[in-house]
Design a protein around this motif. Structure first.
Motif, PDB file in Angstrom:
ATOM      1  N   GLU A 121     -16.270 -12.409  28.106  1.00 46.58           N
ATOM      2  CA  GLU A 121     -15.170 -11.455  27.945  1.00 46.58           C
ATOM      3  C   GLU A 121     -15.661 -10.013  28.029  1.00 46.58           C
ATOM      4  OE1 GLU A 121     -12.427 -12.534  28.404  1.00 46.58           O
ATOM      5  OE2 GLU A 121     -12.804 -14.643  27.989  1.00 46.58           O
ATOM      6  N   LEU A 122     -16.890  -9.765  27.606  1.00 43.34           N
ATOM      7  CA  LEU A 122     -17.472  -8.437  27.790  1.00 43.34           C
ATOM      8  C   LEU A 122     -17.602  -8.128  29.278  1.00 43.34           C
ATOM      9  CD1 LEU A 122     -18.772  -5.914  26.505  1.00 43.34           C
ATOM     10  CD2 LEU A 122     -20.956  -7.148  26.556  1.00 43.34           C
ATOM     11  N   ASP A 123     -18.057  -9.108  30.059  1.00 44.58           N
ATOM     12  CA  ASP A 123     -18.142  -8.938  31.512  1.00 44.58           C
ATOM     13  C   ASP A 123     -16.762  -8.717  32.119  1.00 44.58           C
ATOM     14  OD1 ASP A 123     -20.882  -9.201  31.521  1.00 44.58           O
ATOM     15  OD2 ASP A 123     -20.875 -11.329  32.079  1.00 44.58           O
ATOM     16  N   ALA A 124     -15.766  -9.442  31.597  1.00 45.76           N
ATOM     17  CA  ALA A 124     -14.403  -9.284  32.112  1.00 45.76           C
ATOM     18  C   ALA A 124     -13.864  -7.892  31.816  1.00 45.76           C
ATOM     19  CB  ALA A 124     -13.489 -10.349  31.492  1.00 45.76           C
ATOM     20  N   MET A 125     -14.179  -7.345  30.652  1.00 43.95           N
ATOM     21  CA  MET A 125     -13.764  -5.984  30.321  1.00 43.95           C
ATOM     22  C   MET A 125     -14.400  -4.979  31.265  1.00 43.95           C
ATOM     23  SD  MET A 125     -13.888  -6.017  26.145  1.00 43.95           S
ATOM     24  CE  MET A 125     -13.389  -4.304  26.044  1.00 43.95           C
ATOM     25  N   ARG A 126     -15.692  -5.176  31.547  1.00 47.44           N
ATOM     26  CA  ARG A 126     -16.402  -4.262  32.433  1.00 47.44           C
ATOM     27  C   ARG A 126     -15.811  -4.318  33.846  1.00 47.44           C
ATOM     28  NH1 ARG A 126     -20.898  -5.983  31.238  1.00 47.44           N
ATOM     29  NH2 ARG A 126     -21.462  -4.426  29.672  1.00 47.44           N
ATOM     30  N   ASN A 188     -14.387   2.140  25.846  1.00 49.60           N
ATOM     31  CA  ASN A 188     -13.934   0.896  25.236  1.00 49.60           C
ATOM     32  C   ASN A 188     -14.934  -0.228  25.493  1.00 49.60           C
ATOM     33  OD1 ASN A 188     -11.995  -0.611  23.774  1.00 49.60           O
ATOM     34  ND2 ASN A 188     -11.092  -1.371  25.674  1.00 49.60           N
ATOM     35  N   VAL A 189     -15.469  -0.286  26.718  1.00 47.67           N
ATOM     36  CA  VAL A 189     -16.457  -1.308  27.064  1.00 47.67           C
ATOM     37  C   VAL A 189     -17.730  -1.106  26.249  1.00 47.67           C
ATOM     38  CG1 VAL A 189     -17.879  -2.282  28.908  1.00 47.67           C
ATOM     39  CG2 VAL A 189     -15.534  -1.564  29.398  1.00 47.67           C
ATOM     40  N   LEU A 190     -18.188   0.131  26.132  1.00 44.40           N
ATOM     41  CA  LEU A 190     -19.429   0.411  25.418  1.00 44.40           C
ATOM     42  C   LEU A 190     -19.325   0.040  23.940  1.00 44.40           C
ATOM     43  CD1 LEU A 190     -20.438   3.835  27.022  1.00 44.40           C
ATOM     44  CD2 LEU A 190     -21.453   1.576  27.431  1.00 44.40           C
ATOM     45  N   ARG A 191     -18.152   0.263  23.344  1.00 45.72           N
ATOM     46  CA  ARG A 191     -17.972  -0.116  21.931  1.00 45.72           C
ATOM     47  C   ARG A 191     -18.141  -1.612  21.756  1.00 45.72           C
ATOM     48  NH1 ARG A 191     -13.304   0.152  19.911  1.00 45.72           N
ATOM     49  NH2 ARG A 191     -12.110   0.509  21.797  1.00 45.72           N
ATOM     50  N   HIS A 192     -17.610  -2.375  22.706  1.00 44.86           N
ATOM     51  CA  HIS A 192     -17.722  -3.827  22.600  1.00 44.86           C
ATOM     52  C   HIS A 192     -19.115  -4.315  22.974  1.00 44.86           C
ATOM     53  CE1 HIS A 192     -13.381  -3.343  22.366  1.00 44.86           C
ATOM     54  NE2 HIS A 192     -13.360  -4.539  21.796  1.00 44.86           N
ATOM     55  N   GLN A 193     -19.810  -3.583  23.831  1.00 44.27           N
ATOM     56  CA  GLN A 193     -21.203  -3.922  24.122  1.00 44.27           C
ATOM     57  C   GLN A 193     -22.050  -3.795  22.857  1.00 44.27           C
ATOM     58  OE1 GLN A 193     -22.903  -4.745  27.384  1.00 44.27           O
ATOM     59  NE2 GLN A 193     -24.186  -5.473  25.673  1.00 44.27           N
ATOM     60  N   ARG A 194     -21.820  -2.717  22.100  1.00 45.13           N
ATOM     61  CA  ARG A 194     -22.567  -2.540  20.855  1.00 45.13           C
ATOM     62  C   ARG A 194     -22.269  -3.664  19.865  1.00 45.13           C
ATOM     63  NH1 ARG A 194     -21.019   2.913  21.627  1.00 45.13           N
ATOM     64  NH2 ARG A 194     -19.415   2.741  20.002  1.00 45.13           N
ATOM     65  N   ALA A 212     -16.902  -2.208  11.186  1.00 47.55           N
ATOM     66  CA  ALA A 212     -16.321  -1.129  10.394  1.00 47.55           C
ATOM     67  C   ALA A 212     -16.177   0.148  11.213  1.00 47.55           C
ATOM     68  CB  ALA A 212     -17.186  -0.865   9.165  1.00 47.55           C
ATOM     69  N   ALA A 213     -17.103   0.336  12.151  1.00 47.02           N
ATOM     70  CA  ALA A 213     -17.082   1.543  12.979  1.00 47.02           C
ATOM     71  C   ALA A 213     -16.561   1.257  14.379  1.00 47.02           C
ATOM     72  CB  ALA A 213     -18.494   2.119  13.072  1.00 47.02           C
ATOM     73  N   HIS A 214     -15.970   0.068  14.538  1.00 44.76           N
ATOM     74  CA  HIS A 214     -15.616  -0.413  15.880  1.00 44.76           C
ATOM     75  C   HIS A 214     -14.570   0.432  16.569  1.00 44.76           C
ATOM     76  CE1 HIS A 214     -15.129  -3.132  19.188  1.00 44.76           C
ATOM     77  NE2 HIS A 214     -13.907  -3.453  18.848  1.00 44.76           N
ATOM     78  N   GLY A 215     -13.784   1.134  15.785  1.00 43.93           N
ATOM     79  CA  GLY A 215     -12.825   2.042  16.411  1.00 43.93           C
ATOM     80  C   GLY A 215     -11.407   1.541  16.449  1.00 43.93           C
ATOM     81  N   ALA A 216     -11.091   0.508  15.665  1.00 41.81           N
ATOM     82  CA  ALA A 216      -9.708   0.014  15.668  1.00 41.81           C
ATOM     83  C   ALA A 216      -8.745   1.121  15.271  1.00 41.81           C
ATOM     84  CB  ALA A 216      -9.558  -1.163  14.713  1.00 41.81           C
ATOM     85  N   ARG A 217      -9.156   1.960  14.325  1.00 43.41           N
ATOM     86  CA  ARG A 217      -8.234   2.973  13.830  1.00 43.41           C
ATOM     87  C   ARG A 217      -8.095   4.170  14.761  1.00 43.41           C
ATOM     88  NH1 ARG A 217     -10.550   0.333   9.954  1.00 43.41           N
ATOM     89  NH2 ARG A 217      -9.338  -0.494   8.240  1.00 43.41           N
TER      90      ARG A 217
END
Length: 221
Positions: A121-126, A188-194, A212-217
């Protein structure tokens, strides 16, 4: 919540029903940001657009209402669902709790093969970001979080979590469109890569910190 077509006498699956097709088309429109929250869904326009009668269209709208994507109003028809700021705060709060619980239940993850779906799914996002496909990005984002919670191997948890994700995706569609328009989809992709790297690193404390720092907010003004 998709309907499965009944098998034919030959054992092959039948063509998806008109209801299924209408649900898929409308869901894609809503979750890609093609329609705005609160926008009226006019039956006459939709029946002409899809080439179907009112009966399957109304059933499709009913199913989308069950998913939280459509609101029905007496004598005023159907509209794309809206969420208040309070709704969003509550939904993201529930999502945070569910995902943190899933991580706590999933670790230790000793078999790297369990991360295949998450990496896919990370690859799909990219790939979606590279071509600017907002709906594909939104769907891959949802599936990434589904795969994350699936690591806990808890079916009831997964069911509740995905029902929350669909509702938050309704709001995120607006923001993913803005990201695409301003070139911020890559962020958005980089956040999920981390987040993926933290999971692959087999350190639950780091994963929880990334969540916690993922950025949902960031999606809440």
């Amino acid at each position: 919540m998709e309907n499965v077509a009944a098998p034919s006498d030959t054992g092959a699956l039948e063509t998806p029903s008109l209801v299924d097709l209408a649900v898929a088309r409308l869901r894609a429109d809503i979750l890609s940001g093609g329609t705005e929250p609160g926008e009226r869904l006019v039956e006459e326009q939709l029946t002409r657009r899809f080439g179907i009668s009112r009966a399957p269209l109304r059933e499709a709208l009913r199913l989308l209402a069950q998913q939280g994507l459509v609101d029905h109003f007496p004598r005023r028809g159907a509209r794309v669902a809206t969420l208040t700021d309070a709704d969003l705060q509550q939904l993201y709060g529930v999502r945070d709790l569910l995902e943190r619980y899933a991580v706590e239940q999933a670790f230790p993850i000793d078999d790297p093969r369990r991360l295949v779906a998450l990496h896919a799914e990370l690859d799909a996002m990219r790939a979606a970001d590279e071509v600017g496909d907002r709906f594909a990005m939104a769907e891959a984002h949802r599936r990434f979080h589904v795969a994350l919670v699936a690591l806990a191997s808890n079916r009831q948890l997964a069911w509740v979590h995905e029902s929350v994700l669909v509702k938050t995706q309704l709001y995120m569609a607006i923001n993913l469109r803005r990201e695409a328009d301003t070139g911020h989809g890559t962020h958005n992709v980089l956040r999920h890569q981390r987040l993926y790297d933290a999971v692959a690193g087999r350190d639950p404390e780091t994963v929880l910190s990334e969540l916690a720092a993922h950025g949902a907010r960031q999606y809440i003004s």
